[in-house]
Design a protein around this motif. Structure first.
Motif, PDB file in Angstrom:
ATOM      1  N   GLY A 255       0.788  -1.227   0.000  1.00  0.00           N
ATOM      2  CA  GLY A 255       0.000   0.000   0.000  1.00  0.00           C
ATOM      3  C   GLY A 255       0.824   1.282   0.000  1.00  0.00           C
ATOM      4  O   GLY A 255       0.259   2.387   0.057  1.00  0.00           O
ATOM      5  N   LEU A 256       2.155   1.162  -0.081  1.00  0.00           N
ATOM      6  CA  LEU A 256       3.000   2.353  -0.009  1.00  0.00           C
ATOM      7  C   LEU A 256       2.793   3.278  -1.207  1.00  0.00           C
ATOM      8  O   LEU A 256       2.807   4.505  -1.047  1.00  0.00           O
ATOM      9  CB  LEU A 256       4.479   1.953   0.087  1.00  0.00           C
ATOM     10  N   ALA A 257       2.579   2.723  -2.395  1.00  0.00           N
ATOM     11  CA  ALA A 257       2.395   3.563  -3.587  1.00  0.00           C
ATOM     12  C   ALA A 257       1.182   4.476  -3.413  1.00  0.00           C
ATOM     13  O   ALA A 257       1.252   5.680  -3.688  1.00  0.00           O
ATOM     14  CB  ALA A 257       2.239   2.689  -4.824  1.00  0.00           C
ATOM     15  N   ALA A 258       0.062   3.895  -2.946  1.00  0.00           N
ATOM     16  CA  ALA A 258      -1.153   4.689  -2.753  1.00  0.00           C
ATOM     17  C   ALA A 258      -0.956   5.706  -1.633  1.00  0.00           C
ATOM     18  O   ALA A 258      -1.424   6.851  -1.732  1.00  0.00           O
ATOM     19  CB  ALA A 258      -2.337   3.775  -2.445  1.00  0.00           C
ATOM     20  N   TRP A 259      -0.265   5.314  -0.562  1.00  0.00           N
ATOM     21  CA  TRP A 259      -0.036   6.239   0.557  1.00  0.00           C
ATOM     22  C   TRP A 259       0.870   7.393   0.135  1.00  0.00           C
ATOM     23  O   TRP A 259       0.616   8.540   0.506  1.00  0.00           O
ATOM     24  CB  TRP A 259       0.585   5.473   1.720  1.00  0.00           C
ATOM     25  N   LEU A 260       1.912   7.097  -0.639  1.00  0.00           N
ATOM     26  CA  LEU A 260       2.807   8.156  -1.118  1.00  0.00           C
ATOM     27  C   LEU A 260       2.037   9.146  -1.989  1.00  0.00           C
ATOM     28  O   LEU A 260       2.189  10.368  -1.853  1.00  0.00           O
ATOM     29  CB  LEU A 260       3.969   7.543  -1.904  1.00  0.00           C
ATOM     30  N   THR A 261       1.177   8.614  -2.863  1.00  0.00           N
ATOM     31  CA  THR A 261       0.359   9.498  -3.695  1.00  0.00           C
ATOM     32  C   THR A 261      -0.555  10.358  -2.829  1.00  0.00           C
ATOM     33  O   THR A 261      -0.746  11.556  -3.089  1.00  0.00           O
ATOM     34  CB  THR A 261      -0.483   8.665  -4.680  1.00  0.00           C
ATOM     35  N   ALA A 262      -1.087   9.763  -1.780  1.00  0.00           N
ATOM     36  CA  ALA A 262      -2.005  10.495  -0.893  1.00  0.00           C
ATOM     37  C   ALA A 262      -1.282  11.617  -0.149  1.00  0.00           C
ATOM     38  O   ALA A 262      -1.833  12.717   0.007  1.00  0.00           O
ATOM     39  CB  ALA A 262      -2.650   9.532   0.099  1.00  0.00           C
ATOM     40  N   ILE A 263      -0.057  11.382   0.333  1.00  0.00           N
ATOM     41  CA  ILE A 263       0.617  12.454   1.077  1.00  0.00           C
ATOM     42  C   ILE A 263       1.080  13.569   0.137  1.00  0.00           C
ATOM     43  O   ILE A 263       1.141  14.733   0.531  1.00  0.00           O
ATOM     44  CB  ILE A 263       1.806  11.921   1.921  1.00  0.00           C
ATOM     45  N   ILE A 264       1.378  13.201  -1.110  1.00  0.00           N
ATOM     46  CA  ILE A 264       1.741  14.229  -2.098  1.00  0.00           C
ATOM     47  C   ILE A 264       0.531  15.093  -2.419  1.00  0.00           C
ATOM     48  O   ILE A 264       0.622  16.323  -2.504  1.00  0.00           O
ATOM     49  CB  ILE A 264       2.318  13.565  -3.365  1.00  0.00           C
ATOM     50  N   ASP A 265      -0.624  14.460  -2.574  1.00  0.00           N
ATOM     51  CA  ASP A 265      -1.857  15.218  -2.839  1.00  0.00           C
ATOM     52  C   ASP A 265      -2.187  16.139  -1.665  1.00  0.00           C
ATOM     53  O   ASP A 265      -2.568  17.303  -1.852  1.00  0.00           O
ATOM     54  CB  ASP A 265      -3.015  14.250  -3.084  1.00  0.00           C
ATOM     55  N   ALA A 266      -2.054  15.621  -0.454  1.00  0.00           N
ATOM     56  CA  ALA A 266      -2.371  16.430   0.728  1.00  0.00           C
ATOM     57  C   ALA A 266      -1.413  17.607   0.857  1.00  0.00           C
ATOM     58  O   ALA A 266      -1.819  18.722   1.220  1.00  0.00           O
ATOM     59  CB  ALA A 266      -2.314  15.552   1.987  1.00  0.00           C
ATOM     60  N   ASN A 267      -0.167  17.364   0.565  1.00  0.00           N
ATOM     61  CA  ASN A 267       0.820  18.453   0.614  1.00  0.00           C
ATOM     62  C   ASN A 267       0.509  19.509  -0.442  1.00  0.00           C
ATOM     63  O   ASN A 267       0.672  20.718  -0.217  1.00  0.00           O
ATOM     64  CB  ASN A 267       2.225  17.890   0.411  1.00  0.00           C
ATOM     65  N   ALA A 268       0.030  19.057  -1.606  1.00  0.00           N
ATOM     66  CA  ALA A 268      -0.345  19.998  -2.663  1.00  0.00           C
ATOM     67  C   ALA A 268      -1.496  20.886  -2.195  1.00  0.00           C
ATOM     68  O   ALA A 268      -1.499  22.105  -2.440  1.00  0.00           O
ATOM     69  CB  ALA A 268      -0.729  19.240  -3.930  1.00  0.00           C
ATOM     70  N   ARG A 269      -2.474  20.305  -1.513  1.00  0.00           N
ATOM     71  CA  ARG A 269      -3.595  21.095  -1.005  1.00  0.00           C
ATOM     72  C   ARG A 269      -3.104  22.141  -0.010  1.00  0.00           C
ATOM     73  O   ARG A 269      -3.620  23.267   0.035  1.00  0.00           O
ATOM     74  CB  ARG A 269      -4.630  20.182  -0.343  1.00  0.00           C
ATOM     75  N   ALA A 270      -2.093  21.774   0.780  1.00  0.00           N
ATOM     76  CA  ALA A 270      -1.521  22.732   1.727  1.00  0.00           C
ATOM     77  C   ALA A 270      -0.863  23.898   1.003  1.00  0.00           C
ATOM     78  O   ALA A 270      -0.713  24.983   1.566  1.00  0.00           O
ATOM     79  CB  ALA A 270      -0.508  22.031   2.629  1.00  0.00           C
ATOM     80  N   HIS A 271      -0.491  23.677  -0.263  1.00  0.00           N
ATOM     81  CA  HIS A 271       0.090  24.740  -1.089  1.00  0.00           C
ATOM     82  C   HIS A 271      -0.970  25.443  -1.934  1.00  0.00           C
ATOM     83  O   HIS A 271      -0.638  26.238  -2.813  1.00  0.00           O
ATOM     84  CB  HIS A 271       1.163  24.158  -2.021  1.00  0.00           C
ATOM     85  N   GLY A 272      -2.241  25.104  -1.679  1.00  0.00           N
ATOM     86  CA  GLY A 272      -3.316  25.746  -2.423  1.00  0.00           C
ATOM     87  C   GLY A 272      -3.559  25.158  -3.793  1.00  0.00           C
ATOM     88  O   GLY A 272      -4.124  25.825  -4.667  1.00  0.00           O
ATOM     89  N   ILE A 273      -3.150  23.922  -4.011  1.00  0.00           N
ATOM     90  CA  ILE A 273      -3.291  23.284  -5.321  1.00  0.00           C
ATOM     91  C   ILE A 273      -4.266  22.116  -5.206  1.00  0.00           C
ATOM     92  O   ILE A 273      -4.139  21.275  -4.299  1.00  0.00           O
ATOM     93  CB  ILE A 273      -1.925  22.777  -5.824  1.00  0.00           C
ATOM     94  N   ASP A 274      -5.209  22.066  -6.130  1.00  0.00           N
ATOM     95  CA  ASP A 274      -6.158  20.957  -6.170  1.00  0.00           C
ATOM     96  C   ASP A 274      -5.522  19.831  -6.987  1.00  0.00           C
ATOM     97  O   ASP A 274      -5.303  19.977  -8.194  1.00  0.00           O
ATOM     98  CB  ASP A 274      -7.457  21.404  -6.839  1.00  0.00           C
ATOM     99  N   PRO A 275      -5.197  18.677  -6.377  1.00  0.00           N
ATOM    100  CA  PRO A 275      -4.539  17.584  -7.116  1.00  0.00           C
ATOM    101  C   PRO A 275      -5.345  17.130  -8.320  1.00  0.00           C
ATOM    102  O   PRO A 275      -4.763  16.695  -9.318  1.00  0.00           O
ATOM    103  CB  PRO A 275      -4.422  16.484  -6.069  1.00  0.00           C
ATOM    104  N   ALA A 276      -6.658  17.235  -8.239  1.00  0.00           N
ATOM    105  CA  ALA A 276      -7.497  16.745  -9.336  1.00  0.00           C
ATOM    106  C   ALA A 276      -7.304  17.549 -10.610  1.00  0.00           C
ATOM    107  O   ALA A 276      -7.545  17.065 -11.712  1.00  0.00           O
ATOM    108  CB  ALA A 276      -8.956  16.757  -8.913  1.00  0.00           C
ATOM    109  N   THR A 277      -6.882  18.803 -10.468  1.00  0.00           N
ATOM    110  CA  THR A 277      -6.734  19.665 -11.651  1.00  0.00           C
ATOM    111  C   THR A 277      -5.281  20.078 -11.880  1.00  0.00           C
ATOM    112  O   THR A 277      -5.015  20.959 -12.692  1.00  0.00           O
ATOM    113  CB  THR A 277      -7.588  20.923 -11.487  1.00  0.00           C
ATOM    114  N   ALA A 278      -4.345  19.442 -11.185  1.00  0.00           N
ATOM    115  CA  ALA A 278      -2.930  19.811 -11.323  1.00  0.00           C
ATOM    116  C   ALA A 278      -2.457  19.504 -12.744  1.00  0.00           C
ATOM    117  O   ALA A 278      -2.830  18.498 -13.349  1.00  0.00           O
ATOM    118  CB  ALA A 278      -2.079  19.031 -10.320  1.00  0.00           C
ATOM    119  N   THR A 279      -1.661  20.416 -13.285  1.00  0.00           N
ATOM    120  CA  THR A 279      -1.109  20.261 -14.635  1.00  0.00           C
ATOM    121  C   THR A 279       0.400  20.359 -14.592  1.00  0.00           C
ATOM    122  O   THR A 279       0.987  20.791 -13.598  1.00  0.00           O
ATOM    123  CB  THR A 279      -1.664  21.333 -15.585  1.00  0.00           C
TER     124      THR A 279
END
Length: 281
Positions: A255-279
């Motif tokens: 499950g590390l791949a999914a968890w790593l993706t999740a913490i990257i997405d959460a960190n992006a939100r902390a930077h004001g970036i929506d992972p769903a629309t990141a380009t």
């Protein structure tokens, strides 16, 4: 520093000469044209360039015409003429100045072409030297371990070979030796081990510790090319979409791949970036 480069007077020098109604002293002239006072004294003694005037105390004073002659001397010297040859050319009343300048230009153009060819040769030698340091696929596999597939390099080049990021990373790799690759392998192993330990310990995406790990992950990519948070998000999508990436991380911890993706997405939100629309920008 001389303000006459290879006998060509720049605008500031010309302005200084024109503005000196009473002429220029030998010291000021030497400073402007980029030769020594002793050189000007020598040229005066042999009759190559003599100042048009002298002060009441017998100091040399150079006028605009004198500076122009000095410029001609410097040009001819740049072309390889001796002082005697320069004097003969300048004192010949039958000299065609325009034709002379044309010859000077042709010689300088030929010299410029030769220098350009030499620069190109040096660049080729530099590239060849750098390419010799580049590891072969077999060397990379030996250092990076059994999990490294040389075919991934070809696949990556096919997908991103025309991007600025690929060019940037290739320049960095070209300068790397065996010790550099070993360091990269050790740092990557340490990062993945820390990621697996944090997930196993229950660290939650969005927590301070998880965000710090996400930034470490981004920095590890940033050693190859400029990486933004949005680019990191785009890269992390492959961890759950490409079975090879998923297998690589999950062999560390299920499950590390999914968890790593999740913490990257959460960190992006902390930077004001929506992972769903990141380009990729």
């Amino acid at each position: 520093m001389s303000v006459v480069e290879n006998g060509v007077m720049d605008a500031a020098t010309a302005s200084a000469v024109d503005g000196a109604d009473d002429g220029l002293t030998v010291g000021r002239t030497a400073e402007l044209v980029g030769v020594s006072v002793r050189t000007l004294h020598h040229w005066d003694e042999i009759g190559l360039v003599s100042p048009s005037e002298r002060t009441w105390s017998d100091y040399r004073v150079y006028q605009a015409a004198d500076i122009e002659r000095i410029q001609q001397v410097l040009l001819h010297r740049e072309l390889g003429l001796s002082l005697a040859e320069v004097r003969a050319v300048l004192d010949d009343p039958d000299t065609d100045v325009v034709a002379q300048l044309d010859r000077q230009r042709a010689v300088l153009s030929e010299r410029l072409d030769r220098l350009r060819r030499m620069i190109a040769a040096v660049d080729r030698m530099k590239e060849a030297h750098m390419s010799e340091q580049k590891l072969t696929a077999q060397q990379q596999a030996e250092i990076l371990g059994d999990g490294w597939d040389p075919a991934w390099q070809d696949e990556a080049q096919e997908n991103w070979g025309d991007t600025p990021e690929w060019a940037q990373s290739e320049k960095i790799k070209a300068r790397m030796g065996v010790d550099d690759w070993k360091r990269v392998k050790e740092e990557n192993d340490r990062l993945e081990a820390d990621l697996a330990a944090a997930m196993t310990a229950g660290v939650q995406p969005g927590s301070e510790e998880a965000n710090a790990l996400a930034e470490r992950h981004r920095a590890s990519i940033g050693q190859w090319f400029d990486i933004t948070v949005q680019k990191q998000v785009c890269i992390s999508r492959m961890y759950v979409q490409d079975p090879r990436f998923t297998a690589h991380y999950d062999q560390r911890a299920e499950g590390l791949a999914a968890w790593l993706t999740a913490i990257i997405d959460a960190n992006a939100r902390a930077h004001g970036i929506d992972p769903a629309t990141a380009t990729w920008e």
